[in-house]
Scaffold this motif. Structure first.
Motif: not given
Length: 218
Positions: A127-146
């Protein structure tokens, strides 16, 4: 609950770290266990694990944390790797969408090989590599919740959330076991048998050849 449950009883829980190759599994483990990070780390060869200790409710809780040892490159993580595991960190790299898309396959593996109640956390590493992030925090949260998973983004490089992620899983395992122990003396007996088999899994010499085995109080 038996009288053995009072006082400084020990528990040993096996936790596995899974996910595609090069998502940072080994560096997450070395950061948590030894506070080390190797920017030039190569694919793990052989079975590696670290043992860490926490005190929870006055009891010593040890987590034996296993790294997939490069087997994931060959899609050949064996059932023996999962045997006895009661917790898992499923890791993806926030800069590589393909590693996030593989999470479902790793969850299927867990379901295939583990028939116990597991504490599972989805971990978005780097998560330190914010400049080349391709998966958003929201996507991660959504998958985890599902999927009913805990979720956290980490950085093995700068230590962000690494201790928190591992310790949340360890505490959840302890909570799961405590609830079962309250309701089942038989489960407690099975846990004790499992604990012995983990501790005595091979001779001291083979442990050294398999990987690290250090016990550090945190």
């Amino acid at each position: 609950m038996s009288s053995d449950d009072e006082g400084g009883e020990e528990y040993l829980f096996k936790i596995v770290i899974i996910g595609d190759s090069a998502v940072g599994k080994s560096n997450l483990l070395s950061r948590y266990a030894r506070n080390e990070f190797n920017p030039h780390s190569k694919a793990t060869i052989g079975v590696e694990f670290q043992t860490q200790s926490l005190e929870i409710d006055g009891k010593e809780v040890k987590a034996q944390i296993w790294d997939t040892a490069g087997q994931e490159r060959f899609r050949a993580v064996t059932s023996a790797y999962y045997r006895g595991a009661v917790g898992a960190l499923i890791v993806y790299d926030i800069t590589r969408t393909t590693t996030f898309e593989s999470v479902g396959r790793w969850l299927d593996e867990l379901q295939t090989h583990c028939d116990t109640t597991m504490a599972m956390m989805l971990v978005g590493n780097k998560c330190d590599m914010v400049d080349i992030r391709n998966v958003s925090t929201e996507e991660g949260k959504s998958l985890a919740e599902s999927e009913g998973l805990f979720f956290m983004e980490t950085s093995a490089l700068d230590s962000t959330n690494v201790d928190t992620a591992f310790e949340m899983v360890i505490r959840e395992i302890y909570n799961n076991v405590s609830r079962k122990v309250i309701n089942s003396d038989t489960y407690k007996a099975e846990l004790s048998v499992n604990r012995v088999s983990l501790v005595n899994d091979g001779t001291g010499a083979s442990k050294k050849s398999q990987g690290y085995f250090s016990c550090c109080s945190r």
